[in-house]
Each structure stands twice: as structure tokens, then as C-alpha cells.
Design a protein around this motif. Sequence first.
Motif, PDB file in Angstrom:
ATOM      1  N   GLY A  11     -96.460 -64.124 -69.805  1.00  0.00           N
ATOM      2  CA  GLY A  11     -97.357 -65.133 -70.365  1.00  0.00           C
ATOM      3  C   GLY A  11     -98.809 -64.855 -70.030  1.00  0.00           C
ATOM      4  N   ILE A  12     -99.066 -64.425 -68.794  1.00  0.00           N
ATOM      5  CA  ILE A  12    -100.441 -64.168 -68.363  1.00  0.00           C
ATOM      6  C   ILE A  12    -101.006 -62.925 -69.033  1.00  0.00           C
ATOM      7  CG2 ILE A  12    -101.882 -63.576 -66.372  1.00  0.00           C
ATOM      8  CD1 ILE A  12     -99.884 -65.211 -64.657  1.00  0.00           C
ATOM      9  N   PHE A  13    -100.198 -61.875 -69.109  1.00  0.00           N
ATOM     10  CA  PHE A  13    -100.693 -60.581 -69.579  1.00  0.00           C
ATOM     11  C   PHE A  13    -100.151 -60.228 -70.967  1.00  0.00           C
ATOM     12  CE2 PHE A  13    -100.682 -60.311 -64.898  1.00  0.00           C
ATOM     13  CZ  PHE A  13    -102.035 -60.082 -64.689  1.00  0.00           C
ATOM     14  N   PHE A  14     -99.803 -61.234 -71.761  1.00  0.00           N
ATOM     15  CA  PHE A  14     -99.223 -60.965 -73.072  1.00  0.00           C
ATOM     16  C   PHE A  14    -100.193 -60.207 -73.976  1.00  0.00           C
ATOM     17  CE2 PHE A  14     -97.751 -62.366 -77.377  1.00  0.00           C
ATOM     18  CZ  PHE A  14     -96.522 -61.743 -77.326  1.00  0.00           C
ATOM     19  N   PHE A  15    -101.474 -60.578 -73.927  1.00  0.00           N
ATOM     20  CA  PHE A  15    -102.467 -59.886 -74.748  1.00  0.00           C
ATOM     21  C   PHE A  15    -102.542 -58.410 -74.374  1.00  0.00           C
ATOM     22  CE2 PHE A  15    -106.864 -58.311 -75.098  1.00  0.00           C
ATOM     23  CZ  PHE A  15    -107.003 -58.334 -76.476  1.00  0.00           C
ATOM     24  N   TRP A 105    -105.328 -62.209 -85.646  1.00  0.00           N
ATOM     25  CA  TRP A 105    -104.967 -62.036 -84.238  1.00  0.00           C
ATOM     26  C   TRP A 105    -103.574 -62.606 -83.954  1.00  0.00           C
ATOM     27  CZ3 TRP A 105    -107.148 -58.631 -81.396  1.00  0.00           C
ATOM     28  CH2 TRP A 105    -108.491 -58.305 -81.550  1.00  0.00           C
ATOM     29  N   LEU A 106    -103.247 -63.743 -84.540  1.00  0.00           N
ATOM     30  CA  LEU A 106    -101.925 -64.332 -84.291  1.00  0.00           C
ATOM     31  C   LEU A 106    -100.813 -63.509 -84.943  1.00  0.00           C
ATOM     32  CD1 LEU A 106    -102.628 -68.168 -84.583  1.00  0.00           C
ATOM     33  CD2 LEU A 106    -102.081 -66.846 -82.530  1.00  0.00           C
ATOM     34  N   ARG A 107    -101.068 -62.930 -86.111  1.00  0.00           N
ATOM     35  CA  ARG A 107    -100.064 -62.037 -86.703  1.00  0.00           C
ATOM     36  C   ARG A 107     -99.801 -60.854 -85.776  1.00  0.00           C
ATOM     37  NH1 ARG A 107    -102.371 -63.405 -91.870  1.00  0.00           N
ATOM     38  NH2 ARG A 107    -103.943 -61.783 -91.613  1.00  0.00           N
ATOM     39  N   PHE A 108    -100.870 -60.348 -85.177  1.00  0.00           N
ATOM     40  CA  PHE A 108    -100.702 -59.223 -84.264  1.00  0.00           C
ATOM     41  C   PHE A 108     -99.983 -59.649 -82.986  1.00  0.00           C
ATOM     42  CE2 PHE A 108    -102.407 -56.828 -80.620  1.00  0.00           C
ATOM     43  CZ  PHE A 108    -101.860 -55.589 -80.912  1.00  0.00           C
ATOM     44  N   LEU A 109    -100.391 -60.784 -82.402  1.00  0.00           N
ATOM     45  CA  LEU A 109     -99.797 -61.219 -81.141  1.00  0.00           C
ATOM     46  C   LEU A 109     -98.335 -61.634 -81.302  1.00  0.00           C
ATOM     47  CD1 LEU A 109    -102.728 -63.317 -79.599  1.00  0.00           C
ATOM     48  CD2 LEU A 109    -101.840 -61.147 -78.751  1.00  0.00           C
ATOM     49  N   THR A 110     -98.004 -62.291 -82.405  1.00  0.00           N
ATOM     50  CA  THR A 110     -96.650 -62.839 -82.541  1.00  0.00           C
ATOM     51  C   THR A 110     -95.700 -61.911 -83.284  1.00  0.00           C
ATOM     52  OG1 THR A 110     -97.268 -63.997 -84.585  1.00  0.00           O
ATOM     53  CG2 THR A 110     -97.520 -65.204 -82.512  1.00  0.00           C
ATOM     54  N   ARG A 111     -96.212 -61.236 -84.325  1.00  0.00           N
ATOM     55  CA  ARG A 111     -95.332 -60.403 -85.140  1.00  0.00           C
ATOM     56  C   ARG A 111     -95.652 -58.916 -85.032  1.00  0.00           C
ATOM     57  NH1 ARG A 111     -96.218 -64.444 -89.842  1.00  0.00           N
ATOM     58  NH2 ARG A 111     -97.297 -62.760 -90.945  1.00  0.00           N
ATOM     59  N   GLN A 306    -115.662 -60.870 -74.773  1.00  0.00           N
ATOM     60  CA  GLN A 306    -115.285 -62.095 -75.474  1.00  0.00           C
ATOM     61  C   GLN A 306    -113.909 -61.954 -76.127  1.00  0.00           C
ATOM     62  OE1 GLN A 306    -117.984 -63.265 -78.584  1.00  0.00           O
ATOM     63  NE2 GLN A 306    -116.538 -64.695 -79.473  1.00  0.00           N
ATOM     64  N   ILE A 307    -113.648 -60.815 -76.793  1.00  0.00           N
ATOM     65  CA  ILE A 307    -112.351 -60.576 -77.422  1.00  0.00           C
ATOM     66  C   ILE A 307    -111.243 -60.598 -76.372  1.00  0.00           C
ATOM     67  CG2 ILE A 307    -110.945 -58.834 -78.588  1.00  0.00           C
ATOM     68  CD1 ILE A 307    -112.818 -60.197 -80.476  1.00  0.00           C
ATOM     69  N   GLY A 311    -108.295 -63.340 -76.218  1.00  0.00           N
ATOM     70  CA  GLY A 311    -106.925 -62.849 -76.319  1.00  0.00           C
ATOM     71  C   GLY A 311    -106.073 -63.282 -75.145  1.00  0.00           C
ATOM     72  N   MET A 312    -106.626 -63.238 -73.942  1.00  0.00           N
ATOM     73  CA  MET A 312    -105.897 -63.691 -72.753  1.00  0.00           C
ATOM     74  C   MET A 312    -105.554 -65.176 -72.856  1.00  0.00           C
ATOM     75  SD  MET A 312    -108.125 -61.725 -69.818  1.00  0.00           S
ATOM     76  CE  MET A 312    -107.317 -62.586 -68.452  1.00  0.00           C
TER      77      MET A 312
END
Length: 351
Positions: A11-15, A105-111, A306-307, A311-312
Motif C-alpha cells: 500500500g505504501i510503495f504501490f506507486f 494515472w489510475l488506468r496505469f495504477l489499477t490496470r 510533484q508526480i 503517485g504515492m
Amino acid sequence: MTGKAFDIGDGIFFFFKRFGENPLGVIWIAVCQALVVGALAALAFMLLGPFYIGLFDLVAQEAGGTLSESQMEREVLALIGPFLASMPLIALLGIVSALMFQAAWLRFLTRGEIAAVIPFRFGGDELRLLGVNLLYIVVGIAAYLGIAMAAGIVALLAAGVFAGSDGSMAGGMATGLIVFLGILAISIMVIVFCIRLASAPALTVVDRRIRFFESWTASKGVFWHMALSYLVVIGLILVLSTILGTVIQLVFLGALLPVIMEFAQMAEGRGDVSPDEVIAMLQGMLNTPGVVIGLATGLVLGYAMQIMFEGMWHGVGAYNAVRYRADGGPEETDSPTLTADHPAGASPSEG
């Protein structure tokens, strides 16, 4: 659907985990976002810049006594018209761009998906995220009104206790305790709602359907895991922002030092510096390669920071959505089953 167990480290380092899987993809989204933001900034400067430049010039003319107060008012009104006409366009483009950034960003993080060539689109994901963000606004307004009412009740209760104590020290301490406990209770409720609803955008992208209050169900049983993850992320952001922020400030200071020294020498020698001279110094600064390289380096480092921080922060909610849907997304015809602790109430039972 309960998904897999919540791993606090993930959870902490998911990005960073996603970044390691496709670093070029992250860099490409960030570069494209910077280009879009730059284009919007240039457009905003073209449309809104004349207002500020004209206003600055009018102030200088009035200070020099070449413009009367009535002329000043007429000129300002003439500048305001185009300014107000341009604001809705800039606001609309800003909202559309923000939705495209969020969806990418959410498409990348989740899918793990990045759209071909240009990572930004405006389609179903973006429209659904618009709905989710509007729901956030509605809930935020309702929460604000609720907090205002709760604060009023706490204030009245504290005032009643203090009035009944005839101003004694014990009464003052009791009043202070009531206020403290009231503020603490309100703060805890706000934090709980923010964390329980934090996965709504990511769930919406994962399921390809608007999921807002379903985030409450997705965070059931893992609230403390998410709270600890957010707490650690805040700590990491504070430490990293201090270190990287110092580096960026030193880079900017090094780039601007020649201009600062020139300005100080002019002010020390003559006592005042005209606006035209300031503009001339800034133009000269932009023609100096070392200054341009320093400013560009500082801007790139600041943007990358900032990115990374965004993301974190959003990575915790995205990880929870991915974790919750780890055994597959819902069928298109499935309706979410809400539990008794859900803010919208439990789903009606059958039979």
C-alpha cells in the motif's frame, strides 16, 4: 467479494511498484502531462496575460500622474471584459485536462494500461470520474454543513458549562476539555470518511462503472491498514520534500543569483529601480544560458517531485481497489451489496 489481504508495504510503495514494472510508461505519462499543462499555461497567458500586463501598465501610469482616476476606471473596465470572457474557456479546459490526467494515472495504477501514443483520452473513464468527483463535492458540502452544526453544538455546550461554572478555573478547564474533545471527534470522523471513500476513483476505473459508496465496503476491515499506510506516506513525503525541496531551492537560487546581485547593486546605488528596468533584467536573465539551464533543472526536479508525491498518495487508494478486486471484477449485472455500517445503509435482504 473480499479480495486478498491488505499488505501495508504494498500500500505504501504501490506507486513505486508500478513504476518498476514500467518506468518508461510513467515517464511518458509525466512528459505528456507536462506538455499539456505547458500548452494550457501558454493559452492562459495569451488570453489572460493582456489583462495583467495592461493593469500593471495602468498602475504605473497612475503612479506617474499621467492617468486620472476616472480614466483608470474606464481602462480597467475595458480590460475586464475580455478577461471574464476567457475565464470559462480556461476553466473548462482545466477540468477536462484534470480528468484526463486522473484517468491516465489510475488506468496505469489499477490496470497497468497506458493508451498508445498519447496516454490521454476523454471517454467513459473520464466521464465516470467526473461523476465521482461531483459526488465528492456533494459529500464535501454535506460534511461541511454537518461539521458546522456539530461545531455549533460543541460551542453552545462549552458556553453553557462555562456560564454555569461562574468563571472558575475548574469551569474553564471543563470548557477547554469539551472543546478539545469536540474538535477531536469531528477530526476523527472527517479522517474516517476520507479514508473509507478514498478508493472510489480507482474502483470506478477498475470496474468501468461509477463506484463511490462502494469504496466504503472495499475499505471494510482494512481501515487501520489504510490509515497506517497514509500516515507513513505523509511522513515519507515530508522527509523527501524537505530534502528534495532544499536541493531545488539551491538550484533556483544559483540560477537567479546573478540577477539578484545586479538588482541589489542597482537598488543600493540609486535607491530605486523602475519597472522597465526590472523587466529588462528579467529579459536579460532569460537570455543567459546558465540561468535558463538552472531554472529548467529546478522546474524538472520540482515537477518530478510533484508526480512522485501525488503517485504515492493516490497509490494507497488504488492499491486497495486492486486488492479488493483481486479475484476478478464484478459482473456487469451485479449490484453492490452494502453492509450495515455503510453510510447509505445496508442493502435490503431477499426472501
